[in-house]
Design a protein around this motif. Structure first.
Motif, PDB file in Angstrom:
ATOM      1  N   ASP A   1      56.222  68.649  12.347  1.00  0.00           N
ATOM      2  CA  ASP A   1      54.987  68.759  13.138  1.00  0.00           C
ATOM      3  C   ASP A   1      55.262  69.378  14.507  1.00  0.00           C
ATOM      4  O   ASP A   1      54.523  70.251  14.971  1.00  0.00           O
ATOM      5  CB  ASP A   1      54.335  67.391  13.324  1.00  0.00           C
ATOM      6  N   ILE A   2      56.321  68.935  15.172  1.00  0.00           N
ATOM      7  CA  ILE A   2      56.658  69.414  16.511  1.00  0.00           C
ATOM      8  C   ILE A   2      56.953  70.909  16.498  1.00  0.00           C
ATOM      9  O   ILE A   2      56.599  71.632  17.435  1.00  0.00           O
ATOM     10  CB  ILE A   2      57.845  68.603  17.084  1.00  0.00           C
ATOM     11  N   THR A   3      57.583  71.379  15.426  1.00  0.00           N
ATOM     12  CA  THR A   3      57.910  72.802  15.325  1.00  0.00           C
ATOM     13  C   THR A   3      56.656  73.668  15.391  1.00  0.00           C
ATOM     14  O   THR A   3      56.661  74.728  16.009  1.00  0.00           O
ATOM     15  CB  THR A   3      58.669  73.083  14.006  1.00  0.00           C
ATOM     16  N   THR A   4      55.578  73.202  14.789  1.00  0.00           N
ATOM     17  CA  THR A   4      54.353  74.005  14.732  1.00  0.00           C
ATOM     18  C   THR A   4      53.287  73.585  15.737  1.00  0.00           C
ATOM     19  O   THR A   4      52.445  74.393  16.106  1.00  0.00           O
ATOM     20  CB  THR A   4      53.750  73.958  13.314  1.00  0.00           C
ATOM     21  N   ARG A   5      53.317  72.324  16.146  1.00  0.00           N
ATOM     22  CA  ARG A   5      52.325  71.804  17.103  1.00  0.00           C
ATOM     23  C   ARG A   5      53.055  70.879  18.070  1.00  0.00           C
ATOM     24  O   ARG A   5      53.188  69.689  17.805  1.00  0.00           O
ATOM     25  CB  ARG A   5      51.225  71.037  16.380  1.00  0.00           C
ATOM     26  N   PRO A   6      53.507  71.389  19.196  1.00  0.00           N
ATOM     27  CA  PRO A   6      54.370  70.614  20.088  1.00  0.00           C
ATOM     28  C   PRO A   6      53.666  69.552  20.941  1.00  0.00           C
ATOM     29  O   PRO A   6      54.350  68.780  21.607  1.00  0.00           O
ATOM     30  CB  PRO A   6      55.013  71.680  20.968  1.00  0.00           C
TER      31      PRO A   6
END
Length: 169
Positions: free
Chosen positions: A60-65
């Motif tokens: 998730d963090i990779t695409t929506r930080p």
């Protein structure tokens, strides 16, 4: 509430809470929350945590930080419970940052020297192509439980703390 007492409470929470809850959202709008050990860094307030790259929150963090989270400490009495909530931006650390923060992270999450010697991953195991990474949350907003008003009316509220009030941590 005086800013110094808010900073004191924040410092207590950061030092005594052993885990934080981190919430993410996937690209298909699916929310997720995970519990993580952490280290914190002052001025500006930031959190370090480690995770496997295949974990749901890492993806998730990779695409929506953008992330949010909370931490709390509990005592034996009702009024000894305290907590904070935050939101911020999360990212994977660069190789140079892993070198810089490696000891800080492991000193915090493994305070016992014997455990640290046994369980600390080398910095090289926290960068590509290894399956683990260190992440950094840059806190953008910080709230504390408003313990003063709860004692008066039993309504659970939060008080937003300006990050400038936390520079003395």
């Amino acid at each position: 509430m005086a800013e110094d007492s808010l900073a004191t409470r924040t410092r207590r929470l950061l030092d005594e809470a052993k885990y934080l809850s981190l919430a993410t959202v996937s690209t298909d709008e699916q929310p997720w929350s995970t519990v993580l050990q952490y280290a914190w860094l002052p001025d500006p307030l930031r959190f370090l945590f480690g995770s496997a790259i295949q974990s749901r929150h890492s993806n998730d963090i990779t695409t929506r930080p953008l992330v949010s989270g909370s931490l709390f400490v509990a005592g034996n009495e009702l009024m000894a419970v305290d907590g904070a909530q935050f939101n911020g931006v999360c990212r994977e650390l660069s190789s140079a940052e892993v070198e810089l923060y490696h000891a800080t992270f492991y000193d915090a999450v493994l305070p016992d020297a014997k455990d640290r010697a046994e369980y600390t991953l080398p910095a090289s195991a926290l960068v590509a192509p290894a399956p683990h990474r260190l992440y950094l949350v840059e806190v953008e907003q910080w709230w504390l439980v408003d313990t003063r008003t709860w004692a008066e009316d039993r309504i659970d509220r939060r008080v937003k703390i300006p990050l400038s009030a936390l520079t003395s941590l």
